[in-house]
Scaffold this motif. Structure first.
Motif, PDB file in Angstrom:
ATOM      1  N   UNK A 121      -5.286 -21.987 -50.261  1.00 51.59           N
ATOM      2  CA  UNK A 121      -4.188 -22.359 -49.376  1.00 51.59           C
ATOM      3  C   UNK A 121      -3.805 -23.831 -49.534  1.00 51.59           C
ATOM      4  N   UNK A 122      -4.789 -24.663 -49.803  1.00 52.13           N
ATOM      5  CA  UNK A 122      -4.511 -26.091 -49.924  1.00 52.13           C
ATOM      6  C   UNK A 122      -3.624 -26.395 -51.135  1.00 52.13           C
ATOM      7  N   UNK A 166       3.710 -28.560 -52.218  1.00 52.93           N
ATOM      8  CA  UNK A 166       4.942 -28.699 -51.434  1.00 52.93           C
ATOM      9  C   UNK A 166       5.067 -30.117 -50.886  1.00 52.93           C
ATOM     10  N   UNK A 167       3.960 -30.672 -50.421  1.00 51.73           N
ATOM     11  CA  UNK A 167       3.994 -32.047 -49.904  1.00 51.73           C
ATOM     12  C   UNK A 167       4.277 -33.048 -51.014  1.00 51.73           C
ATOM     13  N   UNK A 168       3.714 -32.824 -52.197  1.00 50.97           N
ATOM     14  CA  UNK A 168       3.974 -33.689 -53.347  1.00 50.97           C
ATOM     15  C   UNK A 168       5.471 -33.631 -53.701  1.00 50.97           C
ATOM     16  N   UNK A 169       6.021 -32.409 -53.733  1.00 50.76           N
ATOM     17  CA  UNK A 169       7.451 -32.240 -54.041  1.00 50.76           C
ATOM     18  C   UNK A 169       8.322 -32.869 -52.964  1.00 50.76           C
ATOM     19  N   UNK A 216      -2.214 -35.804 -46.372  1.00 50.25           N
ATOM     20  CA  UNK A 216      -1.191 -35.216 -45.510  1.00 50.25           C
ATOM     21  C   UNK A 216      -1.474 -33.731 -45.297  1.00 50.25           C
ATOM     22  N   UNK A 217      -1.999 -33.053 -46.313  1.00 49.54           N
ATOM     23  CA  UNK A 217      -2.370 -31.641 -46.156  1.00 49.54           C
ATOM     24  C   UNK A 217      -3.457 -31.510 -45.095  1.00 49.54           C
ATOM     25  N   UNK A 262      -4.844 -29.904 -39.602  1.00 52.79           N
ATOM     26  CA  UNK A 262      -5.295 -30.245 -38.248  1.00 52.79           C
ATOM     27  C   UNK A 262      -4.316 -29.719 -37.204  1.00 52.79           C
ATOM     28  N   UNK A 263      -3.040 -29.820 -37.511  1.00 56.43           N
ATOM     29  CA  UNK A 263      -2.015 -29.285 -36.614  1.00 56.43           C
ATOM     30  C   UNK A 263      -2.161 -27.766 -36.511  1.00 56.43           C
ATOM     31  N   UNK A 264      -2.328 -27.107 -37.645  1.00 63.27           N
ATOM     32  CA  UNK A 264      -2.504 -25.654 -37.646  1.00 63.27           C
ATOM     33  C   UNK A 264      -3.744 -25.271 -36.848  1.00 63.27           C
ATOM     34  N   UNK A 265      -4.823 -26.006 -37.028  1.00 62.04           N
ATOM     35  CA  UNK A 265      -6.061 -25.715 -36.309  1.00 62.04           C
ATOM     36  C   UNK A 265      -5.864 -25.854 -34.798  1.00 62.04           C
ATOM     37  N   UNK A 266      -5.219 -26.943 -34.364  1.00 60.90           N
ATOM     38  CA  UNK A 266      -4.995 -27.156 -32.932  1.00 60.90           C
ATOM     39  C   UNK A 266      -4.117 -26.042 -32.349  1.00 60.90           C
ATOM     40  N   UNK A 267      -3.077 -25.656 -33.077  1.00 69.20           N
ATOM     41  CA  UNK A 267      -2.190 -24.596 -32.598  1.00 69.20           C
ATOM     42  C   UNK A 267      -2.873 -23.227 -32.645  1.00 69.20           C
TER      43      UNK A 267
END
Length: 192
Positions: A135-136, A142-145, A154-155, A160-165
């Motif tokens: 997944x990474x 995508x972040x590089x692009x 940044x990934x 971390x955002x996905x984990x919190x949500x």
């Protein structure tokens, strides 16, 4: 001898095995805190005789290992498929987040928690690491692009955002609201 339900014996066996895996997934997802289902329960849910289950799995542990081996690639494939629907790098990152949150809301993460409680730790740890690595890779791409100066870090932030949500969804927050929170946070960075 039972009548086969496919054009070949191999197709029939593959369908039977898939039915058993789907039945096990369903039973594990319904309440992750419960004991893992017996082979008899899985067979009953799949509409098969208990004895035929042993043609596919030697034990409950063998079945749980097979569920792990089958589930994680499905998760990865779904996320990648959702990301591939978008040409824009920022939209690909948001699709990554949305896809993961959808799988959590659908109950797939509850299944993973049930497998963590019931499965063999070595099998789960190996498969989980492979899933996260798989997944990474598209997330970092995508972040590089998108132009992130440090796509690896940044990934980690996005994860971390996905984990919190994920925790919020599991505590009762509707998927739609969790996705809205993610977009509200990430769209300014991703160009919305």
């Amino acid at each position: 001898m039972p009548k086969i339900q496919a054009s070949t014996v191999a197709e029939h066996r593959a369908a039977q095995r898939a039915a058993l895996l789907d039945a096990a997934r369903g039973l594990l997802s319904r309440n992750p805190a419960e004991q893992p289902p017996s082979l008899a329960e899985v067979a009953r849910r799949a509409g098969l005789a208990r004895s035929s289950t042993y043609s596919y799995f030697k034990s409950r542990e063998d079945l749980l290992d097979a569920v792990i081996a089958d589930t994680f690639p499905r998760w990865s494939a779904y996320v990648t498929e959702q990301m591939d629907r978008h040409a824009d790098a920022g939209r690909r990152v948001l699709a990554y987040v949305d896809a993961n949150l959808h799988l959590v809301a659908r109950g797939d993460h509850a299944l993973v928690r049930a497998l963590a409680a019931a499965g063999r730790p070595d099998t789960l740890a190996t498969s989980s690491k492979l899933l996260h690595d798989e997944l990474r890779t598209p997330l970092e791409a995508a972040l590089r692009a998108h132009g992130a100066p440090d796509p690896v870090r940044m990934a980690e932030v996005i994860q971390s955002v996905v984990f919190a949500l994920t925790r919020m969804i599991e505590d009762g927050t509707p998927e739609r609201k969790a996705r809205r929170l993610a977009h509200e946070l990430l769209e300014p960075y991703l160009g919305g």
